[in-house]
Design a protein around this motif. Structure first.
Motif, PDB file in Angstrom:
ATOM      1  N   THR A  45       0.711  -1.256   0.070  1.00  0.00           N
ATOM      2  CA  THR A  45       0.067   0.073   0.017  1.00  0.00           C
ATOM      3  C   THR A  45       0.763   1.190  -0.049  1.00  0.00           C
ATOM      4  O   THR A  45       0.632   2.254  -0.773  1.00  0.00           O
ATOM      5  CB  THR A  45      -0.768  -0.157   1.300  1.00  0.00           C
ATOM      6  N   GLN A  85      -7.535  -0.022  -0.729  1.00  0.00           N
ATOM      7  CA  GLN A  85      -7.807  -1.104  -0.059  1.00  0.00           C
ATOM      8  C   GLN A  85      -9.114  -0.939   0.762  1.00  0.00           C
ATOM      9  O   GLN A  85      -9.646  -1.959   0.876  1.00  0.00           O
ATOM     10  CB  GLN A  85      -6.534  -1.245   0.767  1.00  0.00           C
ATOM     11  N   ASP A 159      -5.772  -2.112  -4.837  1.00  0.00           N
ATOM     12  CA  ASP A 159      -5.237  -2.579  -3.658  1.00  0.00           C
ATOM     13  C   ASP A 159      -6.003  -3.546  -3.053  1.00  0.00           C
ATOM     14  O   ASP A 159      -6.989  -3.128  -2.394  1.00  0.00           O
ATOM     15  CB  ASP A 159      -4.855  -1.426  -3.019  1.00  0.00           C
ATOM     16  N   GLU A 160      -5.471  -4.794  -3.146  1.00  0.00           N
ATOM     17  CA  GLU A 160      -6.197  -5.892  -2.244  1.00  0.00           C
ATOM     18  C   GLU A 160      -7.692  -6.096  -2.832  1.00  0.00           C
ATOM     19  O   GLU A 160      -8.531  -5.791  -1.941  1.00  0.00           O
ATOM     20  CB  GLU A 160      -6.151  -5.891  -1.081  1.00  0.00           C
TER      21      GLU A 160
HETATM   22 MG   LIG Z   1      -2.087  -2.825   2.267  1.00  0.00          MG
END
Ligand SMILES: [Mg+2]
Ligand SMILES: Nc1ncnc2c1ncn2[C@@H]1O[C@H](COP(=O)(O)OP(=O)(O)O)[C@@H](O)[C@H]1O
Length: 311
Positions: A45, A85, A159-160
């Motif tokens: 991140t 995320q 992000d994820e």
């Molecule tokens: Mg992360």
């Protein structure tokens, strides 16, 4: 071909003194899906945050399609869409409104046709009049993607995207990402799921403790990651095996009470080859070796990191 993103000697030390990134060098090619794979806390991140201009780098440079991400911030940032995320959306807005707002932030002219196209591609068009807060978690996630695509970026960071998402929805997300790539968007996604990297990526980068420890074509990497072990608990202990079983290179463990077979779980899919399990079980039977139970195990990401770092 010129990479679309060039990262050089990027490091980040947070105010706490913690060094989250240590001299990252990385190139992203145009129209690839690049999966950044790493455990929690690896720095994924942080890396994305720096490229997207949310986090300040301590050292290093990032060039995005020829634009320095700090000096030429606006140009660089307008090429990028970011799906964060955390689920953060303006809950009282409708999906088209949040997209229109985001488009405006990037100084792009209103374009209802683009918004409609993106919402349809993400199966959100039916929900165009719904307040975002009333949507399911999966839909909210897709709204975030729609929002990130509102200003027609060439590069999309996810992000994820599937952390904590159920299996069905993960598959939907993967399909969405593939469609985006097919439309020419470069995709960088982070994940701590090996299977996600396997499913999606053209190339995989492994990050651990702020360092990129490997960047490889997915195919090549998965060969290394694909080792699986089949353990057979035997009815009667053995101290040796007949020569007919030599080719399986079985290990005798647990004082002769278990046999371990190591195989490549991905071989058959990649090359039309077989794992050898069926043949092994037949040959065991022919040798009169009986087992009472069996289990399989796969190296965890943790194991893989340990072995990568050690090498
Ligand atoms: Mg992360
Ligand atoms: N604002 C911050 N201040 C101090 N440390 C941070 C901050 N943000 C992240 N970290 C630390 O940096 C490391 C990397 O975090 P992060 O980039 O979020 O990792 P990942 O996304 O791979 O899980 C972690 O150890 C995290 O605790």
């Amino acid at each position: 071909m010129q990479p679309v993103i060039s990262i050089r000697n990027l490091s980040k030390t947070y105010a706490s003194g913690f060094q989250a990134l240590k001299g990252i060098d990385l190139d992203i090619q145009r129209s690839e899906i690049f999966a950044l794979l790493g455990p929690n806390g690896a720095g994924k991140t942080t890396l994305i945050g720096i490229v997207c201009g949310i986090v300040n780098a301590t050292t290093g440079t990032v060039t995005i399609d020829g634009h320095d991400h700090a000096r030429d911030y606006r140009a660089a940032r307008s090429l990028i869409g970011l799906v964060p995320q955390e689920l953060t959306t303006d809950s009282f807005e409708t999906p088209p409104a949040t997209m229109a707002f985001s488009r405006g932030l990037f100084g792009k002219k209103r374009d209802d046709a683009h918004i409609e196209k993106v919402l349809k591609a993400l199966s959100l068009w039916d929900k165009r009049d719904a307040k975002i807060m009333t949507l399911s978690g999966g839909m909210k996630r897709r709204v975030l993607i729609a929002k990130a695509l509102a200003h027609e970026p060439e590069i999309l960071f996810l992000d994820e995207p599937t952390a904590g998402v159920d299996v069905e929805l993960r598959k939907d997300m993967w399909a969405v990402v593939r469609d985006l790539r097919a439309s020419g968007v470069t995709i960088i996604l982070t994940t701590h799921y090996i299977d996600e990297a396997e499913e999606m990526a053209d190339r995989v980068g492994v990050i651990n403790r702020g360092e990129i420890i490997l960047v490889e074509e997915k195919r090549a990497l998965m060969k290394k990651l694909g080792q699986k072990q089949l353990t057979l608990e035997l009815v009667a202990p053995v101290d040796a095996l007949p020569a007919t079983l030599d080719r399986y290179k079985l290990a005798i463990t647990a004082g002769g009470r278990e046999l371990v077979y190591t195989y490549d779980s991905r071989r058959d899919r990649a090359n039309g080859e077989h794992t050898g399990i069926t043949a092994l079980l037949e040959d065991l039977k022919d040798s009169g070796i009986r087992f009472s139970d069996l289990r399989t195990s796969q190296s965890s990401l943790e194991d893989i990191f340990v072995s990568l770092v050690r090498n």
